[in-house]
Design a protein around this motif. Sequence first.
Motif, PDB file in Angstrom:
ATOM      1  N   SER A 233     -32.065   7.471  37.585  1.00  0.00           N
ATOM      2  CA  SER A 233     -32.626   6.133  37.722  1.00  0.00           C
ATOM      3  C   SER A 233     -31.653   5.071  37.195  1.00  0.00           C
ATOM      4  N   ARG A 234     -31.958   3.836  37.560  1.00  0.00           N
ATOM      5  CA  ARG A 234     -31.161   2.673  37.155  1.00  0.00           C
ATOM      6  C   ARG A 234     -29.746   2.676  37.755  1.00  0.00           C
ATOM      7  N   PHE A 235     -29.630   3.206  38.944  1.00  0.00           N
ATOM      8  CA  PHE A 235     -28.374   3.084  39.684  1.00  0.00           C
ATOM      9  C   PHE A 235     -28.697   2.638  41.101  1.00  0.00           C
ATOM     10  N   THR A 236     -27.732   2.049  41.775  1.00  0.00           N
ATOM     11  CA  THR A 236     -27.957   1.517  43.110  1.00  0.00           C
ATOM     12  C   THR A 236     -26.794   1.847  44.018  1.00  0.00           C
ATOM     13  N   ILE A 237     -27.105   2.038  45.268  1.00  0.00           N
ATOM     14  CA  ILE A 237     -26.039   2.110  46.258  1.00  0.00           C
ATOM     15  C   ILE A 237     -26.231   0.942  47.212  1.00  0.00           C
ATOM     16  N   ILE A 238     -25.213   0.151  47.334  1.00  0.00           N
ATOM     17  CA  ILE A 238     -25.264  -1.029  48.199  1.00  0.00           C
ATOM     18  C   ILE A 238     -24.317  -0.780  49.361  1.00  0.00           C
ATOM     19  N   SER A 239     -24.739  -1.166  50.553  1.00  0.00           N
ATOM     20  CA  SER A 239     -23.954  -0.800  51.735  1.00  0.00           C
ATOM     21  C   SER A 239     -23.533  -1.999  52.575  1.00  0.00           C
ATOM     22  N   GLY A 240     -22.459  -1.784  53.299  1.00  0.00           N
ATOM     23  CA  GLY A 240     -22.048  -2.684  54.370  1.00  0.00           C
ATOM     24  C   GLY A 240     -21.860  -4.120  53.918  1.00  0.00           C
ATOM     25  N   PRO A 241     -22.382  -5.064  54.713  1.00  0.00           N
ATOM     26  CA  PRO A 241     -22.180  -6.489  54.436  1.00  0.00           C
ATOM     27  C   PRO A 241     -22.720  -6.907  53.069  1.00  0.00           C
ATOM     28  N   LEU A 242     -23.744  -6.209  52.592  1.00  0.00           N
ATOM     29  CA  LEU A 242     -24.303  -6.570  51.297  1.00  0.00           C
ATOM     30  C   LEU A 242     -23.339  -6.187  50.177  1.00  0.00           C
ATOM     31  N   ALA A 243     -22.701  -5.031  50.330  1.00  0.00           N
ATOM     32  CA  ALA A 243     -21.682  -4.628  49.357  1.00  0.00           C
ATOM     33  C   ALA A 243     -20.537  -5.637  49.382  1.00  0.00           C
ATOM     34  N   ARG A 244     -20.207  -6.064  50.571  1.00  0.00           N
ATOM     35  CA  ARG A 244     -19.137  -7.033  50.696  1.00  0.00           C
ATOM     36  C   ARG A 244     -19.534  -8.362  50.061  1.00  0.00           C
ATOM     37  N   LEU A 245     -20.821  -8.681  50.178  1.00  0.00           N
ATOM     38  CA  LEU A 245     -21.306  -9.934  49.615  1.00  0.00           C
ATOM     39  C   LEU A 245     -21.134  -9.948  48.095  1.00  0.00           C
ATOM     40  N   GLN A 246     -21.409  -8.815  47.475  1.00  0.00           N
ATOM     41  CA  GLN A 246     -21.198  -8.752  46.021  1.00  0.00           C
ATOM     42  C   GLN A 246     -19.722  -8.934  45.700  1.00  0.00           C
ATOM     43  N   ARG A 247     -18.880  -8.298  46.486  1.00  0.00           N
ATOM     44  CA  ARG A 247     -17.433  -8.423  46.273  1.00  0.00           C
ATOM     45  C   ARG A 247     -17.014  -9.874  46.485  1.00  0.00           C
ATOM     46  N   ALA A 248     -17.615 -10.531  47.479  1.00  0.00           N
ATOM     47  CA  ALA A 248     -17.289 -11.931  47.750  1.00  0.00           C
ATOM     48  C   ALA A 248     -17.672 -12.813  46.565  1.00  0.00           C
ATOM     49  N   LEU A 249     -18.829 -12.525  45.994  1.00  0.00           N
ATOM     50  CA  LEU A 249     -19.278 -13.295  44.835  1.00  0.00           C
ATOM     51  C   LEU A 249     -18.274 -13.179  43.682  1.00  0.00           C
ATOM     52  N   ILE A 250     -17.820 -11.958  43.456  1.00  0.00           N
ATOM     53  CA  ILE A 250     -16.858 -11.726  42.376  1.00  0.00           C
ATOM     54  C   ILE A 250     -15.566 -12.492  42.647  1.00  0.00           C
ATOM     55  N   GLN A 251     -15.101 -12.413  43.883  1.00  0.00           N
ATOM     56  CA  GLN A 251     -13.872 -13.115  44.256  1.00  0.00           C
ATOM     57  C   GLN A 251     -14.019 -14.615  44.049  1.00  0.00           C
ATOM     58  N   LEU A 252     -15.151 -15.133  44.498  1.00  0.00           N
ATOM     59  CA  LEU A 252     -15.404 -16.564  44.361  1.00  0.00           C
ATOM     60  C   LEU A 252     -15.351 -16.980  42.898  1.00  0.00           C
ATOM     61  N   MET A 253     -16.039 -16.224  42.073  1.00  0.00           N
ATOM     62  CA  MET A 253     -16.092 -16.566  40.651  1.00  0.00           C
ATOM     63  C   MET A 253     -14.701 -16.550  40.023  1.00  0.00           C
ATOM     64  N   LEU A 254     -13.968 -15.478  40.289  1.00  0.00           N
ATOM     65  CA  LEU A 254     -12.625 -15.374  39.709  1.00  0.00           C
ATOM     66  C   LEU A 254     -11.743 -16.528  40.180  1.00  0.00           C
ATOM     67  N   ASP A 255     -11.849 -16.850  41.473  1.00  0.00           N
ATOM     68  CA  ASP A 255     -11.009 -17.921  42.017  1.00  0.00           C
ATOM     69  C   ASP A 255     -11.356 -19.263  41.388  1.00  0.00           C
ATOM     70  N   ILE A 256     -12.636 -19.533  41.252  1.00  0.00           N
ATOM     71  CA  ILE A 256     -13.032 -20.826  40.675  1.00  0.00           C
ATOM     72  C   ILE A 256     -12.586 -20.928  39.219  1.00  0.00           C
ATOM     73  N   HIS A 257     -12.810 -19.871  38.467  1.00  0.00           N
ATOM     74  CA  HIS A 257     -12.468 -19.940  37.044  1.00  0.00           C
ATOM     75  C   HIS A 257     -10.964 -20.023  36.818  1.00  0.00           C
ATOM     76  N   THR A 258     -10.212 -19.326  37.644  1.00  0.00           N
ATOM     77  CA  THR A 258      -8.761 -19.387  37.456  1.00  0.00           C
ATOM     78  C   THR A 258      -8.179 -20.673  38.051  1.00  0.00           C
ATOM     79  N   ASP A 259      -8.626 -21.051  39.240  1.00  0.00           N
ATOM     80  CA  ASP A 259      -8.030 -22.207  39.914  1.00  0.00           C
ATOM     81  C   ASP A 259      -8.547 -23.546  39.385  1.00  0.00           C
TER      82      ASP A 259
END
Length: 425
Positions: A160-186
Motif C-alpha cells: 500500500s501507499r504506492f502508485t503507478i502513473i502511466s502515459g500522459p499523466l506520468a508525463r504531466l508530473q514530469r512536466a510539473l517538475i521541469q516547470l518548477m525547476l526552470d522557474i526557480h533557477t531562471d
Amino acid sequence: MIDPKLLRQSAADVAANLARRGYEFNAEAYLSLEEKRKALQVDTERLQAERNSSAKKVGKAKAQGEDIQPLLLVVKDLGDRLAALEFALSEVQSQLKDIELDLPNLLDASVPDGQDESDNTEVRQWGIPTELPFNARDHIELGKNLDMIDFEAASKISGSRFTIISGPLARLQRALIQLMLDIHTDEHGYQEKYVPYLVHANALIGTGNLPKFEEDLFRTSGEKPYYLIPTAEVPVTNLVRDEILETSELPKYFVAHTPCFRSEAGSYGQDTRGMIRQHQFEKVELVHFVSAGESMASLEVLTSHAEVILKKLELPYRVMALCAGDVGFGSAKTYDIEVWLPGQQRYREISSCSNYNDFQSRRMKARCRNSSSGKPEFIHTLNGSGVAAGRALIAVMENYQNEDGSIRIPTVLQPYMGEMECIST
RNA sequence: GGAGAGGUGGCAGAGUGGUUGAAUGCACUGGUCUUGAAAACCAGCAAGGGUUAAUAGCCCUUCGUGGGUUCAAAUCCCACCCUCUCCGCCA
C-alpha cells in the motif's frame, strides 16, 4: 539545537517557549545536571593543566641531564586521577547532549497560539476555489477512468501507499517538475542540485530528523546503514555541514528535485485512499542559507517563490501560519501553502515553508564569518517545498477536469507536454 | 574487487616523541607609502569549550574518527572511515 548558553542562562524562558508547543522541558533537571558538568569540568581542566605543566618539567629536566625519577612518580599519579574525572565528565556531557538533541526549536514570537491544525491562521488567499458546473471527481476516480493511475498494480509490487502513473499523466508530473525547476533557477536565482537519495545518520541528525524520528524513515540493512531521504532538505542542507562561509557568499539559494521516502508510521488511518500520502513521492525543494537576522525576511521570500508556481498553474490556494502546536520540531516558524482540491472540496497542504534559524546550522556546524568581527557565527537555514509534485499533479487533475473526465493541461505546462492541450482516454 | 598514495588552520602546504597550536605561502584585517588604487613594506589573523561583567586575561580540548603505548603523541601501535592514482568490472 538550542544554544546551550541560552539553556543555562534562561532555562525558565526556554521552558515557557517550548510549553507553547506542548513540549515539557524539565529545566530543573537540566540545570542540576549542568551544575554537575560545571564542577566536573572545572576540576578536570585544573588537573589537566597540572599534568601538562608537570610533563613539561620532565622534558626540561631531562634535557638538562637531571634525575627525573621523582618527577615521574608525581605525574603518574596525576594521570590516574585525571582518567577517572575525564570519564565522569564525558558521561555527564553526553547526557546533556542527549537532552539538547531532543529539544525542539524555540518558536518565533509571531507564531500564533494553538494546539493543532485547526488553530492555524490564514495569512492570505489567492484565487477563488474552483467551482465546476458538474459533480467534481477526485483524482482517484479521474485517474482510474483515464486508466492512468493504478494502485492495484502498485500494491502487487510494493504494497500500500504506492502508485503507478502511466502515459500522459506520468508525463504531466514530469512536466510539473521541469516547470518548477526552470522557474526557480531562471526567475528566482536558485542553483539546481542533484543529490544523493541515500544518506548517513549524521546528515539526518544535522537536519533534526534523528535521533528523534527514526520511525519515520526507511533504513537499509547492513553493517553501515543508509537512510532513504524523507526530503531533499536533508542532503541539500547538509551541503554546508562543517563549513565556514564568507558572508559575501550569502544568501545562497538551492533547488533540488528528488523522490522522497517516508514510512508514514503513525499515520495509519489517514489518507489511505489515493496518492495524497505515499511512501514515495516526487518533490522540488527550496533551501536558503542566509546570515542571522535575515531569515525571517527570507522566509517570506521563499514562501512567495513557492506561491509563484501555483499562480502560474492558476491553482487556487491559501497560505496558513502554523500555530504553536503544529509547527514542526526544528522550525521556528512555518507557513503551509494549501491548494484547493475540488474532488475533496477542501484545501490540502502542497508546500511547507520553514525558518529553522540556527537550529540546524548549530547541529551541523554551518557557519559564516561575520564581516565586522571576523568571528564565525551560525548561519540560518530555511527550506520549503516548491512544490510537492505528486500533490501538484492531483491539484491539476482535479481543478482542470472536464465533465467527461478528460483533463485540460495548464497553458504553462503545454510546452513541456509536446503542446498537448488535453489528456483523455 | 586488487595494488599504491594520502587525510594538518578559510585554502595550499611543512612538520616523525618534549619550548609545535603548529613553519611558509595565499586569502583576510589594520598600518606605512600614494591624489586614489595597485605594488612594496610592517603588523595581526584557527576553531570549540571553561571561567568571567567582558568580544580582557587565564585555562582546557582539537592535526580524518575511535582505541592503545608514554610522565609527554600531529609525530609510535591497532582498528575503522574518507579521498586520490593505477588495474579489473560495470550503467
